[in-house]
Structures are given as structure tokens and as C-alpha cells.
Design a protein around this motif. Sequence first.
Motif, mmCIF file in Angstrom:
data_model
loop_
_atom_site.group_PDB
_atom_site.id
_atom_site.type_symbol
_atom_site.label_atom_id
_atom_site.label_comp_id
_atom_site.label_asym_id
_atom_site.label_seq_id
_atom_site.Cartn_x
_atom_site.Cartn_y
_atom_site.Cartn_z
ATOM 1 N N ALA A 556 0.848 -1.196 0.000
ATOM 2 C CA ALA A 556 0.000 0.000 0.000
ATOM 3 C C ALA A 556 0.882 1.244 0.000
ATOM 4 O O ALA A 556 1.864 1.315 0.755
ATOM 5 N N ILE A 557 0.553 2.192 -0.844
ATOM 6 C CA ILE A 557 1.308 3.449 -0.909
ATOM 7 C C ILE A 557 0.868 4.336 0.259
ATOM 8 O O ILE A 557 -0.303 4.671 0.400
ATOM 9 N N GLU A 558 1.822 4.720 1.096
ATOM 10 C CA GLU A 558 1.532 5.581 2.242
ATOM 11 C C GLU A 558 1.783 7.050 1.925
ATOM 12 O O GLU A 558 1.059 7.925 2.393
ATOM 13 N N ALA A 559 2.831 7.324 1.152
ATOM 14 C CA ALA A 559 3.143 8.715 0.793
ATOM 15 C C ALA A 559 4.043 8.727 -0.427
ATOM 16 O O ALA A 559 5.035 7.987 -0.478
ATOM 17 N N THR A 560 3.690 9.546 -1.404
ATOM 18 C CA THR A 560 4.544 9.741 -2.575
ATOM 19 C C THR A 560 5.442 10.940 -2.308
ATOM 20 O O THR A 560 4.954 12.048 -2.089
ATOM 21 N N LEU A 561 6.762 10.709 -2.318
ATOM 22 C CA LEU A 561 7.712 11.755 -1.973
ATOM 23 C C LEU A 561 8.328 12.421 -3.195
ATOM 24 O O LEU A 561 8.688 13.597 -3.158
ATOM 25 N N ARG A 562 8.477 11.664 -4.282
ATOM 26 C CA ARG A 562 9.068 12.207 -5.500
ATOM 27 C C ARG A 562 8.372 11.574 -6.699
ATOM 28 O O ARG A 562 7.906 10.433 -6.621
ATOM 29 N N GLY A 563 8.320 12.298 -7.781
ATOM 30 C CA GLY A 563 7.726 11.776 -8.993
ATOM 31 C C GLY A 563 8.442 12.312 -10.217
ATOM 32 O O GLY A 563 9.071 13.375 -10.170
ATOM 33 N N ALA A 564 8.377 11.542 -11.304
ATOM 34 C CA ALA A 564 9.049 11.961 -12.531
ATOM 35 C C ALA A 564 8.491 11.169 -13.698
ATOM 36 O O ALA A 564 7.842 10.135 -13.522
ATOM 37 N N GLU A 565 8.758 11.666 -14.893
ATOM 38 C CA GLU A 565 8.513 10.897 -16.114
ATOM 39 C C GLU A 565 9.853 10.290 -16.496
ATOM 40 O O GLU A 565 10.823 11.007 -16.727
ATOM 41 N N GLY A 566 9.940 8.987 -16.536
ATOM 42 C CA GLY A 566 11.205 8.333 -16.858
ATOM 43 C C GLY A 566 10.975 7.066 -17.621
ATOM 44 O O GLY A 566 10.085 6.280 -17.266
ATOM 45 N N ALA A 567 11.747 6.832 -18.663
ATOM 46 C CA ALA A 567 11.678 5.608 -19.460
ATOM 47 C C ALA A 567 10.257 5.364 -19.983
ATOM 48 O O ALA A 567 9.814 4.221 -20.104
ATOM 49 N N GLY A 568 9.541 6.448 -20.264
ATOM 50 C CA GLY A 568 8.208 6.311 -20.834
ATOM 51 C C GLY A 568 7.144 5.848 -19.867
ATOM 52 O O GLY A 568 6.071 5.406 -20.288
ATOM 53 N N VAL A 569 7.403 5.966 -18.556
ATOM 54 C CA VAL A 569 6.426 5.521 -17.563
ATOM 55 C C VAL A 569 6.272 6.584 -16.487
ATOM 56 O O VAL A 569 7.100 7.477 -16.346
ATOM 57 N N GLU A 570 5.185 6.476 -15.723
ATOM 58 C CA GLU A 570 5.023 7.291 -14.517
ATOM 59 C C GLU A 570 5.891 6.669 -13.430
ATOM 60 O O GLU A 570 5.678 5.532 -13.042
#
Length: 745
Positions: A556-570
Motif C-alpha cells: 500500500a502506498i503511504e506517501a509519494t515523496l518524489r515523482g518523474a517521467e522516466g523511461a516512458g512511464v510514470e
Amino acid sequence: MAPPAGWADLLAGEELAHLAAEPARTGRSEQLPADLSPLVAAALALRGIDGLYAQQAEAWRAARRGASFIVTTGTASGKSLAFTLPLLDAVARDPKARTLCLYPTKALAQDQARSLLELRLPGLKAAIYDGDTEVERRRQVRTWANVILTNPDMLHVGILPHHDRWADLLHNLRYVVVDEAHVYRGVFGSHVGNVLRRLRRLARAYGADPQFLLASATIANPGELALALTGMSVTVVDTDTSAKAEREIALWNPALLDPELGTRTSALAEASLLMAALVSRGLRTICFAKSRKAAELIHRFTAERVGPATAARLAPYRAGYTPQQRRAIERRLVAGELLGVSATDALELGIDIGQLDCAISVGFPGTVASLRQQWGRAGRRGKGLAILVASEDALDQFFMRDPEALLSRRVEAARLDHANPRILDPHVAAAAFEGPIAAADAATLGEEALTRAAQHPELEPTRAGYVWKGRDHPAGRFSLRSGDAASFTIVEAETGSVLGLVERARAYSSVHEGAIYLHLGEQYLVLSLDHDARVATVAPARVDWYTQVKKDTRTAIEATLRGAEGAGVELHFGRVSVTEQVVAYQRKAIADGSTLEVAPLLLPEVSFETEAVWFCPGEDMLEGIAEMPRLLGALHAAEHALITLLPLWAMCDRWDIGGLSTNAHFQTGLPTVFVYDGHAGGVGIAERGFDCFAGWVADSARLLAGCPCGAGCPSCVQSPKCGNLNDMLDKGVALTLLERMAART
């Protein structure tokens, strides 16, 4: 000086996957510093040392201006003298000046103590203080020695909680040496980071502010590692002008017996054949094995293949021997009496074992840094030979098919997280026992420690700060080698001896009733697992099978700390909770991996929070493969490939990592692949995966593309730790997915 005989004829078989050479380098040195104590200069002259390499001189200048430093250069580049010179000068000028030297192994401390005493420097009083030090001698060490050599475990439980006995050391503490700093990573390193912060705090309380002198194998992030370990910014010394002999490097792949199953001839047998041929030519050889059982077998096989006179000059070296036995082997190596030694990684670190011609590594040791440490043992008296004998493991086979992925790769980054609450909390309690925790302690312990102290149930606030309420000393409650205080103890049934500890999160997978538990390469059958007492009782076993559990896992995801577009995926990094339950286990044949029996087993659920990197491939990535069960087979096989390759980017072992893949995660609503730290709280492994995602994916695609099997084997997508028993794996479709992702990087 040329080696006694050549080895060219040995490297002509079909098993030779790749041959390369590292050129020799002429050393460049400069004069000893003019401001070095004449007593130290004279002592060095008696050892034939009349100059310094650039890294040694740079470290000296950093120490003289009051800076802490980390020197990170290759094997045999003089790192020991770089950190020894300042402490010798301090002793020569002020015999009351104290230095505390930390080594990860007792053997290394013994070796360094021997080297220091051989200098015969007036006023130098070096002594070892560890678990082997006789009780009656401990008081003498405390009051007499000005250079004390110990290990982090002894500092944690034997010195800091009893700091009143060590007041003279702490008051006069000038330097703290941390040798082989790259060893302090992951859970162990996170604990050591807190131990060093506790040491800094107590030194300040006694009026000292010591400089830290660190030495490390070459790693990608020496300054970051030093900061994480000590809480201080340090000078990075990475110039290397030491001399280096030419070295030939051979990648050796045992013959393939079954391409579909990925089975090969024994790596141990191949290593013993090579070692026998080398020592028979008079070439001094060390062979590194991953377990003490493997080291013993290689020794036996090698001795059987050579004549009695040569066999008498061979020895194994491993844990389990008495200190006297290990010292005797080390002395025979240094003196040149031994021609060959088969060893565990205990000899990988900077112990002086004399001049060797050849180094054999049986199986990739887990990190490029460790491999280069092992190979660095070869070629100290002339041209050297370094060999990697591959196992069937996927990472080993990846290197055999793509040698440049190994030989041209930068060494990994060492990661740790001292502020992980599961690791920090017991150290906060230990610090409170050592003295009230007040606001001023944030400068050494860190702000996080004050926050945790305010929430700690066993601490109470007073005017002086937070103090320990208990009667025992909390440092004795936990080990530096575990991230979970609720560990299970593994006890040998007949003798009652403690073999080790296993974290609760891993206990049900590795020491359930009926499991085969491996300890230092030896097999033990788990007789019982007491959940309340947290004790696993085991007995020695000699069987031709191993066990593997089947687990139900939820993430289960508790907290998303970082995000990016990489290698054609979320792509995301954050905190997740993992819930696992063992529901069965298999007995599998060692010979061919076939299933002998499946036994149902329902154990309690285990939940822990950790860090993870996860990604959700979009419709363009899944075109033509979005149908079930192909989708799940692709995601699962890709997950395994990614877990196999992550140790190349983070200094970790495959067993430090977990993963989960699903065709539709309940929170993302999309096909999702998770790769997470297997240690509660996380120690930076998954975040390293997030940072290097493009390269990680590209390596994983090459792993699958290069494997000659058709449907997947242990050399590519099958994993010995898969909770689904390697069911639902589609190598071909996983390769399609990873190649599409790699093309978008």
C-alpha cells in the motif's frame, strides 16, 4: 620482479568469456612534510618510507588545518599511512593525545596494531580493545593506551554506556579513525552513523572535538557517505599517484550443461582447477569464496589436484577458526610460506597478506567495489592475474555476456539512513542513558533525535533534558547488524550456541519450521520456531535440497515523496507498507531445482513500512501485451530482472530488496511494479533506483536479451527468493516491455 611462471596457457579454454588488461602505472611521490615530527620521520625512514603519494600528502595537509577527511583510493594505495600519519605526529608531540581507531573486523584491528607497533615510535602505546581482550587487561588499556583499536560494536556496548571509565580518552580525543568506511552501509551503516554521533556528543561533553579520518575503497559518493556516517562535512581525498603493476583480468564461465535450465559445471570445481594450476607454477594465489563451506571445499579440491609438497603450502581461511589459527595463517602468508589460500571475504579488507600474484573470485561478490578490492590483492610483486569465475546467478551471467558492463562500470554508491526511526529510536534511548538529551545535542545527534526523544515511551523530560527511565542500559538490547529490535534468535539445539539473529520481517521466510537455514555456508534444519520467545531452534543437516517459501504480499502506498517521467512511464518514489504472509514452502533439489514437495504453512502476517520505487507503464508501453496472463507474466519477470540488477547501482545484495507486480494496483488503478527496501524504514536503496532509473532499466533489458534460454531460467528471471515460487514469468514479453522503456530514456 616477474612472477615465477606464466599463465597464458591456462586462459585458452572455451570457458574464457573475456580477457582484458589494466596497464601499469608508475608511482609519483613527494618529500615527507617539513612540519612532520622528526621522531615520526625517523621511524618511517627505518621502514624505508621517505616520501608520500599525493593522496597521503593531501590527507596530511587536511589534518593539519583541522579538517576531517575521507581518503578513497584503490587497494594498496597507501590509505593506512594517510590516516596513520596525523595520529603518529600527535603522539610524538603530545603523548596524552588520544586516538580511537574503528575497524569492521577483529582481524583488521590486529593487523593494524601489528603495523603500528613495528614502527617503534617513542611514546606510541597502541592496544586493542574488543571482545577478545582479557578482563584483567581492559583497565590497563583504558588508562595506558593512547591509540585504541576497536570496532563499532564494542564502541556501542562496551565504551559509550560506560563513558565515565573512559573520561581520559574522551577528554583528550584528538582523532577518530574509521577504516574501510564503505563497509558501513545499509542497516549496519545506519546504526554506525548513530554510534559515531553518540561518540561526538560525549567527546564534546568531556571538552573534545575530534577530527574524523576515514578511509574507503573507491565508491561513487565518498563525501556523502562520510557526512551520513559522522554528521560532518569532510574533505574528500581521491587523487591516487601510487604505483600499480600491470594486471590481466579474466572472466571465466563454467561450461553450460543445459541451456534451457541454465545449469553449468560447478564454479567451485572450476576455481579449484585454476588454483591448482596456478600454485603448481609457483604463483602465489588467493581464492575468494562466498561462504566458509565453499572456501573449505575449494581448498580440499585444490589439495587433491596437486602434489603433497604443494598441498602442504595451501590453507583455507574463514570464520570459525580461533584467533591464534587465523594469525598463524596470516603470518605464513606474509612470510611467503603459503602458496595459496582459499578464503571468505574476511581477507578482502586491508589486511597485510604479503605479495600475491593471482586473485580468483568465485561468483560476483555483490558490488563492483568489493570485486575490485579482491582483485587488488593480485600483482603486488609484478604483473598480476585477476579472475572472476561465474556462478549460475543472473548477475554473474550478465557480466559474462556483457563484460564491459562490469569492467567499465563506475563503483557503486554506498547508502545509509541513520534517521530511520526503527534504527534511530534505540540509539536515542542509548544516548539518554549516557546523558540527558537536551536541545544543544541537536548539533551532534541531529534534530531528528530530539523529535524522537520527545515521543519515546521510555524517556522522561527533566530540567536537564530527556533521561532514561529503565534500570538496564538500552545499548545492550539491540544489535548493530539488525534494523528490527524484535529479532528472532537462532539457537543450535545440541550446544545451545547462538548462531545469529534474523529480523522478524524475514524470520517467517527463512527460519520457519522445516526450513534449511544457511549460516556461514553450513546447512541447518529448523526444528521449531517459537513465536512468543522469538527463538528458532536448529540442528546441523547435510541434505541435497533447499527450501523456498510461498508468500501472499500486499503493498500500500503511504506517501509519494518524489515523482518523474522516466523511461516512458510514470515513476514514483515514496513510503509504502508491505504486508506478507507465508502460506506454504517448497523443498527443491539443489541439483536441478526440481520441486520435491510442497508443504502448506500458515504463519502470522508481518507488516512493515519501507521505501519503494514504483512505476506504471502506459498504454503505449503495453501495446500488444496488455492481455492477461501475458501482462502479469511480463510485469513479474521485469520485476525480477530489475531486482537482480539494482545491486549494480546501489551497494546492496539482492536479498536486501523486495518487489511486487500487479496488473491493477488498488491505489494506482494501473499495472504497477514496486521495488522496495527489504529493511523496515528503508536505507536508501530504492531511492538510488529512482535516481538511476534509466540506466537500471537499460541494464535489465540487456540481462534478458543476452540470456540464451527460451522461457526464463535462474540466469535471467527466476529468483531464489520469489514469493510466488517463480510462477507466472514471461521472459519474452518482459524483454519487450523493458526494451520499449529503455528506448525512451
